[in-house]
Scaffold this active site. Sequence first.
Site, PDB file in Angstrom:
ATOM      1  N   ARG A 101     -61.931 -28.694  51.255  1.00  0.00           N
ATOM      2  CA  ARG A 101     -62.009 -29.163  49.782  1.00  0.00           C
ATOM      3  C   ARG A 101     -63.056 -30.186  49.470  1.00  0.00           C
ATOM      4  O   ARG A 101     -62.605 -31.485  49.969  1.00  0.00           O
ATOM      5  CB  ARG A 101     -60.705 -29.359  49.088  1.00  0.00           C
ATOM      6  CG  ARG A 101     -60.664 -29.322  47.725  1.00  0.00           C
ATOM      7  CD  ARG A 101     -59.316 -29.822  47.157  1.00  0.00           C
ATOM      8  NE  ARG A 101     -59.001 -30.109  45.814  1.00  0.00           N
ATOM      9  CZ  ARG A 101     -58.624 -28.929  44.822  1.00  0.00           C
ATOM     10  NH1 ARG A 101     -58.598 -27.604  45.143  1.00  0.00           N
ATOM     11  NH2 ARG A 101     -58.682 -29.395  43.691  1.00  0.00           N
ATOM     12  N   HIS A 128     -64.625 -21.656  43.699  1.00  0.00           N
ATOM     13  CA  HIS A 128     -63.317 -21.535  44.039  1.00  0.00           C
ATOM     14  C   HIS A 128     -62.744 -20.491  44.444  1.00  0.00           C
ATOM     15  O   HIS A 128     -62.031 -20.038  43.631  1.00  0.00           O
ATOM     16  CB  HIS A 128     -62.734 -22.311  42.743  1.00  0.00           C
ATOM     17  CG  HIS A 128     -61.251 -23.032  43.242  1.00  0.00           C
ATOM     18  ND1 HIS A 128     -60.782 -23.071  44.415  1.00  0.00           N
ATOM     19  CD2 HIS A 128     -60.514 -23.744  42.275  1.00  0.00           C
ATOM     20  CE1 HIS A 128     -59.714 -23.667  44.286  1.00  0.00           C
ATOM     21  NE2 HIS A 128     -59.317 -24.273  43.007  1.00  0.00           N
ATOM     22  N   GLN A 131     -58.920 -19.919  44.762  1.00  0.00           N
ATOM     23  CA  GLN A 131     -58.315 -19.628  43.545  1.00  0.00           C
ATOM     24  C   GLN A 131     -58.224 -18.322  43.040  1.00  0.00           C
ATOM     25  O   GLN A 131     -57.351 -17.571  42.268  1.00  0.00           O
ATOM     26  CB  GLN A 131     -58.783 -20.656  42.358  1.00  0.00           C
ATOM     27  CG  GLN A 131     -58.021 -20.683  40.991  1.00  0.00           C
ATOM     28  CD  GLN A 131     -56.433 -21.017  41.235  1.00  0.00           C
ATOM     29  OE1 GLN A 131     -56.314 -22.108  41.507  1.00  0.00           O
ATOM     30  NE2 GLN A 131     -55.812 -20.200  40.419  1.00  0.00           N
ATOM     31  N   ASP A 227     -60.057 -22.840  32.017  1.00  0.00           N
ATOM     32  CA  ASP A 227     -59.788 -24.025  32.971  1.00  0.00           C
ATOM     33  C   ASP A 227     -60.101 -25.301  32.138  1.00  0.00           C
ATOM     34  O   ASP A 227     -60.571 -25.489  30.985  1.00  0.00           O
ATOM     35  CB  ASP A 227     -60.886 -23.919  33.920  1.00  0.00           C
ATOM     36  CG  ASP A 227     -60.859 -24.789  35.233  1.00  0.00           C
ATOM     37  OD1 ASP A 227     -59.912 -25.581  35.439  1.00  0.00           O
ATOM     38  OD2 ASP A 227     -62.031 -24.827  35.908  1.00  0.00           O
ATOM     39  N   CYS A 267     -55.862 -21.963  36.138  1.00  0.00           N
ATOM     40  CA  CYS A 267     -55.996 -22.529  37.469  1.00  0.00           C
ATOM     41  C   CYS A 267     -55.029 -23.714  37.780  1.00  0.00           C
ATOM     42  O   CYS A 267     -54.835 -24.057  38.875  1.00  0.00           O
ATOM     43  CB  CYS A 267     -57.267 -22.657  38.106  1.00  0.00           C
ATOM     44  SG  CYS A 267     -58.593 -23.890  37.370  1.00  0.00           S
ATOM     45  N   ARG A 295     -51.241 -18.810  44.936  1.00  0.00           N
ATOM     46  CA  ARG A 295     -52.188 -19.364  45.899  1.00  0.00           C
ATOM     47  C   ARG A 295     -51.410 -19.609  47.343  1.00  0.00           C
ATOM     48  O   ARG A 295     -52.239 -19.427  48.565  1.00  0.00           O
ATOM     49  CB  ARG A 295     -52.049 -20.918  45.462  1.00  0.00           C
ATOM     50  CG  ARG A 295     -52.987 -21.236  44.120  1.00  0.00           C
ATOM     51  CD  ARG A 295     -54.368 -21.068  44.315  1.00  0.00           C
ATOM     52  NE  ARG A 295     -55.195 -21.743  45.334  1.00  0.00           N
ATOM     53  CZ  ARG A 295     -55.553 -22.849  45.289  1.00  0.00           C
ATOM     54  NH1 ARG A 295     -55.489 -23.595  44.072  1.00  0.00           N
ATOM     55  NH2 ARG A 295     -56.010 -23.581  46.259  1.00  0.00           N
TER      56      ARG A 295
END
Length: 309
Positions: A101, A128, A131, A227, A267, A295
Amino acid sequence: MVHHFLRDDDLSPAQQREVLELALEFKRDRYVTQPFVGPQAVALLFDKHSTRTRVSFSAGIAEMGGYPLVIDAGNSQMARGESIADTARVLERMVSAIIWRTFGQERVEEMAAHSAVPVINALTDEFHPCQILADLAAVADARGGVGALAGLDLAYVGDGANNMAHSYLLGGVTAGMHVRIGTPEGYLPDPAIVDRAEQIASETGGSVLVTHWHDDAVRGADVIATDTWVSMGDEGEKADRAKVFEPFQVNAASLELAAPGAQVLHCLPAYRGKEITADVIDGDQSIVWLEAEYRLHAQKALLAWLVRQ
């Protein structure tokens, strides 16, 4: 040849379907396969804050018989100037996969270029993809299976230039969805990513629409996603962004325009009263908590699939 997962289109439509099918299987049986029994170590590198990514990967690796080796950026030699290439050459001899990450996409690409074990993008400034796998799996679960994804209208409203918009474009059309991005002027997705999404859509039966109008994006949508308006690194623009993005809030009016029974995704972390209202994220049409759970299942499926390639 080692298979990495650095952006959503690193999986073909058939491969994405395999991973999503396995994700649903992991939800039914969390121990359906354990490829890291030994335990084998999997490196988890974090240059950015994390809750869901850290917990889901750590728990998932452990549930698959492995050992999650968590390395925070400030405690690694990369923080003191060791090259990404040298780090990769060391890690590949000690771990079964590398999950990172970080910031620029070029960082995970350099890691992958020098690694003989799979490298997974756990979030960059551009994408991402883990996700989106979780999001697609959650929608598939809620609608009766992975086969239900193709042909659905997925609307994402908010910052069209961020990593979630880019990954919705690529991951959504890979699943055969009709992806709509509703975003203010000045926040358009990267044109190269839009072009790539359109190319994939031409092969899967999906489509791409980018609009500056919230209503055009969500009207008739089967799934509405949003988001935070202020991504990591954009905190200095918080006040300005709140004004610009206010017309793109997901609220009761959004659901009235959407298809009956439309599902809502976020998310997380969410800021109620900003990008989404409390009554929507906590309402009957929200599958946000199922999405968060996936996830775990989707990333386990991805890891299991990658290490057996």
